[in-house]
Design an enzyme around this catalytic site. Structure first.
Site, PDB file in Angstrom:
ATOM      1  N   CYS A 167      -4.315   0.650  -2.322  1.00 25.17           N
ATOM      2  CA  CYS A 167      -4.018  -0.645  -1.421  1.00 25.17           C
ATOM      3  C   CYS A 167      -2.903  -1.396  -2.216  1.00 25.17           C
ATOM      4  O   CYS A 167      -2.651  -1.279  -3.262  1.00 25.17           O
ATOM      5  CB  CYS A 167      -5.224  -1.285  -1.610  1.00 25.17           C
ATOM      6  SG  CYS A 167      -6.594  -0.637  -0.692  1.00 25.17           S
ATOM      7  N   CYS A 202     -10.428  -4.729   0.457  1.00 22.62           N
ATOM      8  CA  CYS A 202     -11.463  -3.778   0.251  1.00 22.62           C
ATOM      9  C   CYS A 202     -12.481  -3.853  -1.049  1.00 22.62           C
ATOM     10  O   CYS A 202     -12.029  -4.607  -1.963  1.00 22.62           O
ATOM     11  CB  CYS A 202     -10.998  -2.435   0.342  1.00 22.62           C
ATOM     12  SG  CYS A 202     -10.298  -1.702  -1.293  1.00 22.62           S
ATOM     13  N   CYS A 213     -10.714  -3.280  -4.466  1.00 23.35           N
ATOM     14  CA  CYS A 213      -9.749  -4.302  -4.791  1.00 23.35           C
ATOM     15  C   CYS A 213     -10.730  -5.365  -5.317  1.00 23.35           C
ATOM     16  O   CYS A 213     -10.342  -5.831  -6.155  1.00 23.35           O
ATOM     17  CB  CYS A 213      -8.806  -4.430  -3.755  1.00 23.35           C
ATOM     18  SG  CYS A 213      -7.494  -3.062  -3.352  1.00 23.35           S
ATOM     19  N   GLU A 239       0.468   5.057   0.422  1.00 28.52           N
ATOM     20  CA  GLU A 239      -0.488   6.051   1.080  1.00 28.52           C
ATOM     21  C   GLU A 239       0.018   7.488   0.618  1.00 28.52           C
ATOM     22  O   GLU A 239       0.902   7.636   0.006  1.00 28.52           O
ATOM     23  CB  GLU A 239      -0.705   5.948   2.542  1.00 28.52           C
ATOM     24  CG  GLU A 239      -1.239   4.550   2.985  1.00 28.52           C
ATOM     25  CD  GLU A 239      -1.658   4.566   4.302  1.00 28.52           C
ATOM     26  OE1 GLU A 239      -1.011   5.237   5.215  1.00 28.52           O
ATOM     27  OE2 GLU A 239      -2.119   3.494   4.691  1.00 28.52           O
ATOM     28  N   ASN A 260       0.958  -1.123  -0.144  1.00 28.51           N
ATOM     29  CA  ASN A 260      -0.067  -0.033  -0.076  1.00 28.51           C
ATOM     30  C   ASN A 260       0.955   1.376   0.075  1.00 28.51           C
ATOM     31  O   ASN A 260       2.104   1.382   0.657  1.00 28.51           O
ATOM     32  CB  ASN A 260      -1.252   0.033   1.175  1.00 28.51           C
ATOM     33  CG  ASN A 260      -0.472  -0.319   2.519  1.00 28.51           C
ATOM     34  OD1 ASN A 260       0.328  -0.843   2.662  1.00 28.51           O
ATOM     35  ND2 ASN A 260      -0.995   0.154   3.598  1.00 28.51           N
ATOM     36  N   GLU A 313      -3.026  -4.560  -3.192  1.00 23.39           N
ATOM     37  CA  GLU A 313      -3.590  -5.271  -4.074  1.00 23.39           C
ATOM     38  C   GLU A 313      -3.532  -4.497  -5.510  1.00 23.39           C
ATOM     39  O   GLU A 313      -3.134  -5.111  -6.471  1.00 23.39           O
ATOM     40  CB  GLU A 313      -5.042  -5.697  -4.013  1.00 23.39           C
ATOM     41  CG  GLU A 313      -5.117  -6.780  -2.769  1.00 23.39           C
ATOM     42  CD  GLU A 313      -5.330  -5.906  -1.427  1.00 23.39           C
ATOM     43  OE1 GLU A 313      -4.886  -4.626  -1.306  1.00 23.39           O
ATOM     44  OE2 GLU A 313      -6.138  -6.586  -0.487  1.00 23.39           O
TER      45      GLU A 313
HETATM   46  N1  THU Z   1      -5.315  -1.670   2.712  1.00 26.37           N
HETATM   47  C1  THU Z   1      -4.629  -2.540   1.678  1.00 26.37           C
HETATM   48  O1  THU Z   1      -3.652  -2.093   1.122  1.00 26.37           O
HETATM   49  N2  THU Z   1      -5.199  -3.660   1.304  1.00 26.37           N
HETATM   50  C2  THU Z   1      -6.378  -4.049   1.872  1.00 26.37           C
HETATM   51  O2  THU Z   1      -6.604  -5.181   1.690  1.00 26.37           O
HETATM   52  C3  THU Z   1      -6.989  -3.228   2.955  1.00 26.37           C
HETATM   53  C4  THU Z   1      -6.429  -1.924   3.326  1.00 26.37           C
HETATM   54  C5  THU Z   1      -4.522  -0.479   3.032  1.00 26.37           C
HETATM   55  C6  THU Z   1      -5.107   0.833   2.431  1.00 26.37           C
HETATM   56  C7  THU Z   1      -4.415   1.570   3.593  1.00 26.37           C
HETATM   57  O3  THU Z   1      -3.248   2.190   2.956  1.00 26.37           O
HETATM   58  C8  THU Z   1      -4.461   1.137   4.746  1.00 26.37           C
HETATM   59  O4  THU Z   1      -4.472  -0.196   4.606  1.00 26.37           O
HETATM   60  C9  THU Z   1      -5.434   1.228   5.771  1.00 26.37           C
HETATM   61  O5  THU Z   1      -6.771   1.091   5.336  1.00 26.37           O
END
Ligand code: THU
Length: 160
Positions: free
Chosen positions: A73, A110, A113, A64, A62, A75
């Site tokens: 994310c 999520c 994704c 941000e 991920n 994925e």
């Molecule tokens: N996140 C992911 O990268 N993948 C997931 O399956 C769930 C959430 C990340 C998004 C964000 O950077 C952090 O986790 C908190 O939501």
């Protein structure tokens, strides 16, 4: 009125040794890449690793941003990379893990994704195995991405 049910089927593995070796390796890739995640705001590092039909493995985490919705994310970081660079290859497996989850079960992707994985699965007309791993805990294996997104919005709805 008819009440209807949708069955959500997956396998739970309590020990990594129960999985095939290539899946274990993919999980380790996801763990390794999660350690390089850029997640200073959520402090929730996630890693995802993908196995292609030619045996190649790619991984992403991920990413941000201070403008929160600009983040991506794990994925979609790896899936969009793979789709951009290897559009004709099929995705066999995606393994996903989070480093710091306080939940007792593996982190689940999520909705965004899930939608992206399902479209890639439908385009390639072959199932994508989805592996969700909890470090030090159990592993959930879904034989198809669509099982994670029942009644997904798909091409058929747009057909005139
Ligand atoms: N996140 C992911 O990268 N993948 C997931 O399956 C769930 C959430 C990340 C998004 C964000 O950077 C952090 O986790 C908190 O939501």
């Amino acid at each position: 009125m008819n009440k209807k049910n949708i069955l959500l089927e997956y396998s739970e593995y309590t020990a990594l040794q129960e999985l095939v070796e290539s899946d274990v390796q993919l999980i380790h890739k996801a763990i390794d890449i999660a350690k390089k995640s850029y997640s200073p705001y959520s402090k929730f590092p996630v890693g995802a690793a993908v196995l292609l039909d030619n045996g190649e493995v790619f991984a992403g985490n991920n990413q941000e941003n201070i403008a929160y919705p600009s983040g991506t994310c794990a994925e979609r970081t790896v899936l969009n990379y793979v789709h951009a660079n290897f559009p004709t290859h099929k995705i066999k497996v995606i393994a996903i893990t989070a480093l710091a989850s306080s939940s007792s079960i593996p982190v689940t992707p999520c909705g965004f994704c899930r939608q992206v994985i399902v479209e890639m699965e439908q385009n390639q007309a072959e199932p994508i195995k989805v592996i969700l791993h909890k470090i030090g805990g159990s592993t959930y294996v879904f034989e198809s991405a669509l099982s994670l997104l029942p009644l997904a919005f798909e091409e058929v709805y747009l057909k005139k």
